[in-house]
Write an enzyme that holds these catalytic residues in place. Structure first.
Site, PDB file in Angstrom:
ATOM      1  N   ASP A  87      -0.521  15.104  -3.205  1.00 21.22           N
ATOM      2  CA  ASP A  87      -0.836  15.332  -4.467  1.00 21.22           C
ATOM      3  C   ASP A  87      -1.781  16.639  -3.899  1.00 21.22           C
ATOM      4  O   ASP A  87      -2.776  16.624  -5.294  1.00 21.22           O
ATOM      5  CB  ASP A  87      -1.981  14.718  -4.909  1.00 21.22           C
ATOM      6  CG  ASP A  87      -0.094  13.483  -5.319  1.00 21.22           C
ATOM      7  OD1 ASP A  87       0.066  12.399  -5.193  1.00 21.22           O
ATOM      8  OD2 ASP A  87       0.367  13.477  -6.861  1.00 21.22           O
TER       9      ASP A  87
ATOM     10  N   HIS B 169      -3.045   7.990   2.592  1.00 20.17           N
ATOM     11  CA  HIS B 169      -1.330   7.195   1.954  1.00 20.17           C
ATOM     12  C   HIS B 169      -0.864   6.327   2.392  1.00 20.17           C
ATOM     13  O   HIS B 169      -1.199   5.358   3.563  1.00 20.17           O
ATOM     14  CB  HIS B 169       0.077   8.272   2.762  1.00 20.17           C
ATOM     15  CG  HIS B 169       1.090   8.366   1.734  1.00 20.17           C
ATOM     16  ND1 HIS B 169       1.565   7.649   2.012  1.00 20.17           N
ATOM     17  CD2 HIS B 169       1.464   8.988   0.943  1.00 20.17           C
ATOM     18  CE1 HIS B 169       3.680   7.384   1.238  1.00 20.17           C
ATOM     19  NE2 HIS B 169       2.493   8.440   0.301  1.00 20.17           N
TER      20      HIS B 169
HETATM   21  C1  SDX Z   1       1.307   9.242  -3.995  1.00 18.43           C
HETATM   22  O1  SDX Z   1       3.537   5.775  -1.915  1.00 18.43           O
HETATM   23  C2  SDX Z   1       4.069   7.089  -1.941  1.00 18.43           C
HETATM   24  O2  SDX Z   1       5.266   7.718  -1.407  1.00 18.43           O
HETATM   25  C3  SDX Z   1       3.125   7.364  -2.655  1.00 18.43           C
HETATM   26  C4  SDX Z   1       3.384   9.152  -3.619  1.00 18.43           C
HETATM   27  C5  SDX Z   1       5.234   9.295  -3.635  1.00 18.43           C
HETATM   28  O3  SDX Z   1       5.471  10.126  -3.349  1.00 18.43           O
HETATM   29  O4  SDX Z   1       5.262   7.987  -4.498  1.00 18.43           O
HETATM   30  O5  SDX Z   1       3.451   9.508  -1.980  1.00 18.43           O
HETATM   31  C6  SDX Z   1       3.136   9.506  -4.344  1.00 18.43           C
HETATM   32  O6  SDX Z   1       1.227   8.443  -4.904  1.00 18.43           O
HETATM   33  C7  SDX Z   1       0.426   9.664  -3.068  1.00 18.43           C
HETATM   34  C8  SDX Z   1      -1.265   9.226  -2.714  1.00 18.43           C
HETATM   35  C9  SDX Z   1      -1.727   9.431  -3.852  1.00 18.43           C
HETATM   36  N1  SDX Z   1      -3.399   8.999  -3.987  1.00 18.43           N
HETATM   37  C10 SDX Z   1      -4.297   9.829  -3.785  1.00 18.43           C
HETATM   38  O7  SDX Z   1      -4.262  10.701  -3.703  1.00 18.43           O
HETATM   39  C11 SDX Z   1      -5.487   8.316  -3.678  1.00 18.43           C
HETATM   40  C12 SDX Z   1      -6.564   8.183  -2.993  1.00 18.43           C
HETATM   41  N2  SDX Z   1      -5.651   7.900  -1.524  1.00 18.43           N
HETATM   42  C13 SDX Z   1      -6.441   5.999  -1.868  1.00 18.43           C
HETATM   43  O8  SDX Z   1      -6.419   5.579  -3.344  1.00 18.43           O
HETATM   44  C14 SDX Z   1      -5.577   5.535  -0.781  1.00 18.43           C
HETATM   45  O9  SDX Z   1      -4.787   6.299  -0.113  1.00 18.43           O
HETATM   46  C15 SDX Z   1      -3.944   5.501  -1.220  1.00 18.43           C
HETATM   47  C16 SDX Z   1      -3.461   4.137  -2.159  1.00 18.43           C
HETATM   48  C17 SDX Z   1      -2.997   6.164  -0.825  1.00 18.43           C
HETATM   49  C18 SDX Z   1      -3.400   4.201   0.044  1.00 18.43           C
HETATM   50  O10 SDX Z   1      -4.099   3.676  -0.097  1.00 18.43           O
HETATM   51  P1  SDX Z   1      -3.785   2.185   0.868  1.00 18.43           P
HETATM   52  O11 SDX Z   1      -2.839   2.745   2.411  1.00 18.43           O
HETATM   53  O12 SDX Z   1      -4.070   0.674   0.202  1.00 18.43           O
HETATM   54  O13 SDX Z   1      -5.705   2.601   2.172  1.00 18.43           O
HETATM   55  P2  SDX Z   1      -6.299   0.907   2.026  1.00 18.43           P
HETATM   56  O14 SDX Z   1      -6.712   1.287   0.309  1.00 18.43           O
HETATM   57  O15 SDX Z   1      -6.021  -0.205   2.362  1.00 18.43           O
HETATM   58  O16 SDX Z   1      -7.373   1.986   2.875  1.00 18.43           O
HETATM   59  C19 SDX Z   1      -7.807   1.854   4.135  1.00 18.43           C
HETATM   60  C20 SDX Z   1      -9.443   2.788   4.071  1.00 18.43           C
HETATM   61  C21 SDX Z   1     -10.200   1.922   3.539  1.00 18.43           C
HETATM   62  O17 SDX Z   1     -11.519   1.744   4.358  1.00 18.43           O
HETATM   63  P3  SDX Z   1     -12.380   0.685   4.468  1.00 18.43           P
HETATM   64  O18 SDX Z   1     -12.903   0.927   2.979  1.00 18.43           O
HETATM   65  O19 SDX Z   1     -11.798  -0.511   4.766  1.00 18.43           O
HETATM   66  O20 SDX Z   1     -13.377   1.346   5.617  1.00 18.43           O
HETATM   67  O21 SDX Z   1      -8.766   4.172   4.202  1.00 18.43           O
HETATM   68  C22 SDX Z   1     -10.080   4.150   2.990  1.00 18.43           C
HETATM   69  C23 SDX Z   1     -10.333   2.444   2.130  1.00 18.43           C
HETATM   70  O22 SDX Z   1     -11.720   2.512   1.881  1.00 18.43           O
HETATM   71  N3  SDX Z   1      -9.332   5.178   2.384  1.00 18.43           N
HETATM   72  C24 SDX Z   1     -10.183   6.094   1.234  1.00 18.43           C
HETATM   73  C25 SDX Z   1      -9.409   6.608   1.154  1.00 18.43           C
HETATM   74  N4  SDX Z   1      -7.790   6.260   0.848  1.00 18.43           N
HETATM   75  C26 SDX Z   1      -8.227   5.144   1.805  1.00 18.43           C
HETATM   76  N5  SDX Z   1     -11.294   6.476   1.704  1.00 18.43           N
HETATM   77  C27 SDX Z   1     -11.606   7.847   1.509  1.00 18.43           C
HETATM   78  N6  SDX Z   1     -10.756   8.644   0.372  1.00 18.43           N
HETATM   79  C28 SDX Z   1      -9.659   7.797   0.062  1.00 18.43           C
HETATM   80  N7  SDX Z   1      -8.746   8.821  -0.324  1.00 18.43           N
END
Ligand code: SDX
Length: 426
Positions: A361, A304
């Site tokens: 989720d 998140h």
């Molecule tokens: C919702 O904003 C809100 O409040 C949203 C929400 C709401 O109520 O409105 O809470 C609802 O959207 C919840 C989130 C649902 N999405 C998912 O579950 C999809 C999977 N999650 C990722 O896509 C991600 O965690 C995000 C998009 C939710 C957050 O991404 P960020 O904050 O932009 O983090 P990032 O992409 O910069 O990642 C940081 C690191 C990276 O590692 P490195 O490549 O730098 O080594 O964490 C990794 C990312 O690759 N990473 C993940 C991951 N999420 C981040 N790796 C594996 N699986 C994941 N899910």
């Protein structure tokens, strides 16, 4: 002059950037002086940008705290109905008994949709994704409520909020019925908000004595509450940006639905179930986790932008999913698989180092599946619930003077100033 400020020195010049404290959480630095210095701030993904001041929702990502109008989310989910939470998001306080009765009555009065809207559905293929239908149909409401809508009038704005909250369950259920080739069901006056949604989803015209399982209705209402609002997330920011142009509020909410659909946002609950289907069994988890670590795939339902230890909504949902599955006597292997994924992720350095924990989720999909909601409807339900949050932010924006949102950019394209005019090139 603010009593606190940051000093920025650029090209030998000093600029005072005022600091403002909120009632809770992060203070902000007003960077307007950057323009005077000839610079813009740069923050892709708005990770450290607060474009608005708001009183609606507060999130403490480090503590896993979520407040709606100051009320903790677990207390709201366990002690209030979704419509009471919607009232609080809009009005600032939970309703007293008189306010509750009046608000619930208005929602019931506006829960039907213009019969001509039915024809709008017929333009879609039967296998259209229900979210594609919702984007279109909710946007189409602006065609029904455009002439009589004066968004400079507070009463018109309040009526719009009532209409949207009241009609979303009806439209959502219609999008499902249409995909099933079944007749639309109309909301009943004797059912609660959650009961009506389940009735319009699963009853048929012949079910004259249709009963809704109270355990399922309670779980549904809890899911609505847990998805009601979440500060300036991507879809809420979309609604605010669209609203800042003075656009029709129904069109603004349709824009929010479109933004929510993405798998990185509200589409994640559907993607979680697809991921569990792809993994198949607990034995395949180690191999799948290697694909996650090599960044071939993301672990959907984890991570998140704000919560960096736990999502309080996931905690409430996890408890609710245990209760619903036990009460319904469902032994869903997907829940066992989800728990195995969570256990491994919570112990694995790759996830711990990146603060990746289950978000709202991850468990919502498990409950929705348990109560018989098809996967394609998961994000539709998220958009139904989030409508109260979206419209409360739209109302908050309109409650004080506002400017059109117009971000700038860092241009890294080419220049062709010596480009000869077309006629010279012949
Ligand atoms: C919702 O904003 C809100 O409040 C949203 C929400 C709401 O109520 O409105 O809470 C609802 O959207 C919840 C989130 C649902 N999405 C998912 O579950 C999809 C999977 N999650 C990722 O896509 C991600 O965690 C995000 C998009 C939710 C957050 O991404 P960020 O904050 O932009 O983090 P990032 O992409 O910069 O990642 C940081 C690191 C990276 O590692 P490195 O490549 O730098 O080594 O964490 C990794 C990312 O690759 N990473 C993940 C991951 N999420 C981040 N790796 C594996 N699986 C994941 N899910």
């Amino acid at each position: 002059m603010a009593d606190k400020s940051a000093t920025l020195t650029i090209d030998g010049n000093e600029y005072q950037l005022p600091i403002t404290d909120g009632t809770l959480g992060q203070s902000v630095i007003d960077v307007a002086a950057l323009q005077e210095a000839g610079y813009w701030s740069y923050d892709p993904g708005f990770k450290v940008t607060a474009p608005v001041e708001s009183k609606i929702t507060f999130i403490n990502g480090g503590k896993g705290e979520l407040l709606h109008r100051g009320y903790p989310i677990d207390q709201l989910a366990n002690n209030a109905e979704y419509l009471e939470v919607a009232y609080a998001l809009i009005n600032g306080e939970l309703p007293n008994s008189e306010q509750k009765e009046d608000f619930f009555k208005k929602i019931r009065q506006h829960s039907a949709v213009h019969d001509q809207l039915r024809k709008f559905f017929e333009g879609f293929r039967r296998d259209a994704h229900p979210m594609a239908i919702m984007v279109g149909v909710v946007g189409a409401l602006s065609a029904f409520y455009h002439e009589g809508l004066d968004i400079s009038n507070e009463n018109d704005r309040e009526l719009t909020a009532i209409r949207l909250i009241a009609k979303m369950p009806t439209l959502a259920a219609m999008s499902y019925k249409y995909s099933q080739g079944e007749p639309f069901m109309y909301p009943r006056k004797d059912f609660s908000y959650a009961e009506n949604f389940l009735y319009m989803m699963f009853a048929t015209p012949g079910d004259t004595d249709y009963k809704v399982n109270p355990i399922i209705a309670d779980a549904m209402d809890k899911i609505f509450t847990l998805h009601a609002d979440h500060e300036q997330n991507a879809s809420t920011s979309t609604v605010r940006l669209a609203g800042s142009t003075g656009a029709n509020p129904y069109a603004c909410i349709a824009a929010g639905i479109a933004a929510l659909w993405g798998p990185s946002h509200g589409g994640a609950n559907e993607a979680v179930l697809e991921m569990l289907d792809e993994i198949g069994s607990v034995e395949n988890v180690p191999e799948f986790m290697e694909k996650v670590k090599s960044r071939e795939v993301k672990l959907m339902g984890f991570g998140h932008r704000v919560y960096k230890n736990f999502d309080p909504r996931a905690q409430v949902l996890k408890k609710a999913s245990d209760e619903v599955l036990e009460a319904l006597g469902i032994d869903d292997p997907k829940l066992e698989l989800a728990m195995a994924l969570e256990k491994i992720a919570l112990e694995d350095p790759f996830f711990i180092e990146r603060n990746l924990y289950p978000n709202v989720d991850f468990y919502s999909g498990i409950i929705l599946k348990a109560i018989g909601i098809p996967t394609s409807m998961f994000t539709v339900i998220f958009s139904l619930a989030r409508t109260s949050g979206w419209i409360s932010h739209w109302l908050e924006m309109h409650s004080t003077p506002f400017k059109i949102g117009r971000p700038r950019q860092l241009y890294t394209g080419e220049t062709k100033r010596d480009f000869v005019q077309l006629e010279d090139r012949k």
